[in-house]
Design a protein around this motif. Sequence first.
Motif, PDB file in Angstrom:
ATOM      1  N   SER A 221       0.828  -1.208   0.000  1.00  0.00           N
ATOM      2  CA  SER A 221       0.000   0.000   0.000  1.00  0.00           C
ATOM      3  C   SER A 221       0.863   1.258   0.000  1.00  0.00           C
ATOM      4  N   CYS A 225       0.702   3.900  -2.972  1.00  0.00           N
ATOM      5  CA  CYS A 225       0.373   5.296  -2.687  1.00  0.00           C
ATOM      6  C   CYS A 225       1.183   6.226  -3.592  1.00  0.00           C
ATOM      7  N   GLU A 321      -7.373   6.862  -4.728  1.00  0.00           N
ATOM      8  CA  GLU A 321      -6.749   5.607  -4.292  1.00  0.00           C
ATOM      9  C   GLU A 321      -5.436   5.856  -3.569  1.00  0.00           C
ATOM     10  N   GLY A 324      -6.309   6.624  -0.068  1.00  0.00           N
ATOM     11  CA  GLY A 324      -6.813   5.408   0.564  1.00  0.00           C
ATOM     12  C   GLY A 324      -5.711   4.426   0.891  1.00  0.00           C
ATOM     13  N   GLN A 325      -4.724   4.296   0.006  1.00  0.00           N
ATOM     14  CA  GLN A 325      -3.608   3.376   0.249  1.00  0.00           C
ATOM     15  C   GLN A 325      -2.742   3.854   1.411  1.00  0.00           C
ATOM     16  N   LEU A 328      -4.542   2.976   4.523  1.00  0.00           N
ATOM     17  CA  LEU A 328      -4.482   1.528   4.723  1.00  0.00           C
ATOM     18  C   LEU A 328      -3.122   1.104   5.261  1.00  0.00           C
ATOM     19  N   TYR A 353      -8.332  -3.741   0.892  1.00  0.00           N
ATOM     20  CA  TYR A 353      -7.998  -3.202  -0.435  1.00  0.00           C
ATOM     21  C   TYR A 353      -9.072  -3.533  -1.454  1.00  0.00           C
ATOM     22  N   LEU A 356     -11.609  -0.874  -1.030  1.00  0.00           N
ATOM     23  CA  LEU A 356     -11.095   0.395  -1.540  1.00  0.00           C
ATOM     24  C   LEU A 356     -11.096   0.419  -3.067  1.00  0.00           C
ATOM     25  N   SER A 359     -14.580   0.539  -4.608  1.00  0.00           N
ATOM     26  CA  SER A 359     -15.184   1.862  -4.439  1.00  0.00           C
ATOM     27  C   SER A 359     -14.616   2.850  -5.455  1.00  0.00           C
TER      28      SER A 359
END
Length: 433
Positions: A221, A225, A321, A324-325, A328, A353, A356, A359
């Motif tokens: 992650s 990112c 994303e 989100g990563q 996470l 994940y 995520l 979504s």
Amino acid sequence: MLPVLLRLTFTSLWTQLLLYAVAVGVVASVAVNGWRGTLGPVDPKSGKEAPASSQDKLLRAVGFAGVGGFLAYFGLKYALPADAFPGGRGEGIPLHTYGVLLATGFVTAVAVAGRLAQDEWRRVTHVEGQGWVDTEGPKRREQVMDMAFWVLVGGLVGSRLLFVLVNWRDYADDWTQAFSLGGGLVFYGGLIGAGLAAFLFARRHGLDFLRLADVCIPTVSLGQCLGRLGCFSAGCCWGDMAGSHSATGVTFPGSRLALDLFGQPGGASSLAYGSQAGDSRFVVEATGEVLHHAAPGAVRISDWVVQHGTTLPVYPTQLFESVGQLVLFVALLYARRYRRFHGHIFALWLMAYAVLRTSVELFRGDLERGTLHGLLESLGAHGLAGAVPLEAWYNVSTSQFISLCMFTFGAVLLARHRPAGEGAALGSTPSAA
């Protein structure tokens, strides 16, 4: 966004000699690292590692040098002109922001994974003449560093293979194009390929794969990112139409407006621009509603982008994303202290994940990534494809289907390995073997 940071050219003799020197230095460095990183045999009784033999070191160094030389050959062939290298293409070396950020993400993830592995397998023992020394952690860290090379190879092969499978019609007439430098990569394919390489490496070196996965998976992650920031810079993996009144909409430039780090024309347009420039559908600019036929207030997408030199406003799904990563990664590092079994963090990542990614996919607009509609079209089922419109919520993408499978696997792993009534967390004893 900056698709290309700058482009290095090698037209003069001194720059060509410098590039040759750099290539030789890189190959030599790779060979030295291979020599130094060779592991010796482990005594099954004492568990101690003996020094590696000179023959093993030499074989490993030669193997590493061979791989480095192979990559250097293609790099020189691409960058140098024909009068400086046989068959040279003279393209120079463009520093793409995507590649720089992707490489930075990979190196950062490997470095953090190595440190986490050292802490995970820490075993402090008293060694005569040295005092209290961690005899296990540094060895595991070196193994993770060695594994990174095979994970990189597996990831590249897997990501390219899934891209070719999703876009198989583009390669049906000439499958040799699947091995060309052009084309794209798919994250899920890279994840599967890298996971398989890590599993085989763990089996080969006697490591518990689930324990290794708990250590390394959060760093995926972290790398992703930074990698998604690279996607944003290249204008790939873009979002659906946001409408001109949307506060979150962003536009990606064509080659006329895309600049490099020094404000000069970069000569490369964003991938989103290239896609929309060939899109014959219509859109209501204010709302972002996409239509398959002309209507009052709607304009053809391709006409609009060619006229303005940028894409229509789209959702910045790459940034969605990326954030989100990062969340996470931080959450899983915190969760490590509460894990109950080996594979716990791995299972949580698979499920988190998957949610995520699914979504984010709801806001994606790049049809090239592969959807159910496109699959039915490629199979010749045009009637069924017509029943699954491109913009329909049930036109699931390839990534959403893989996410569903991944979430299921994580849930099964979590259910099968959760010990009943266990109170102590594995993360509370990092010094255990």
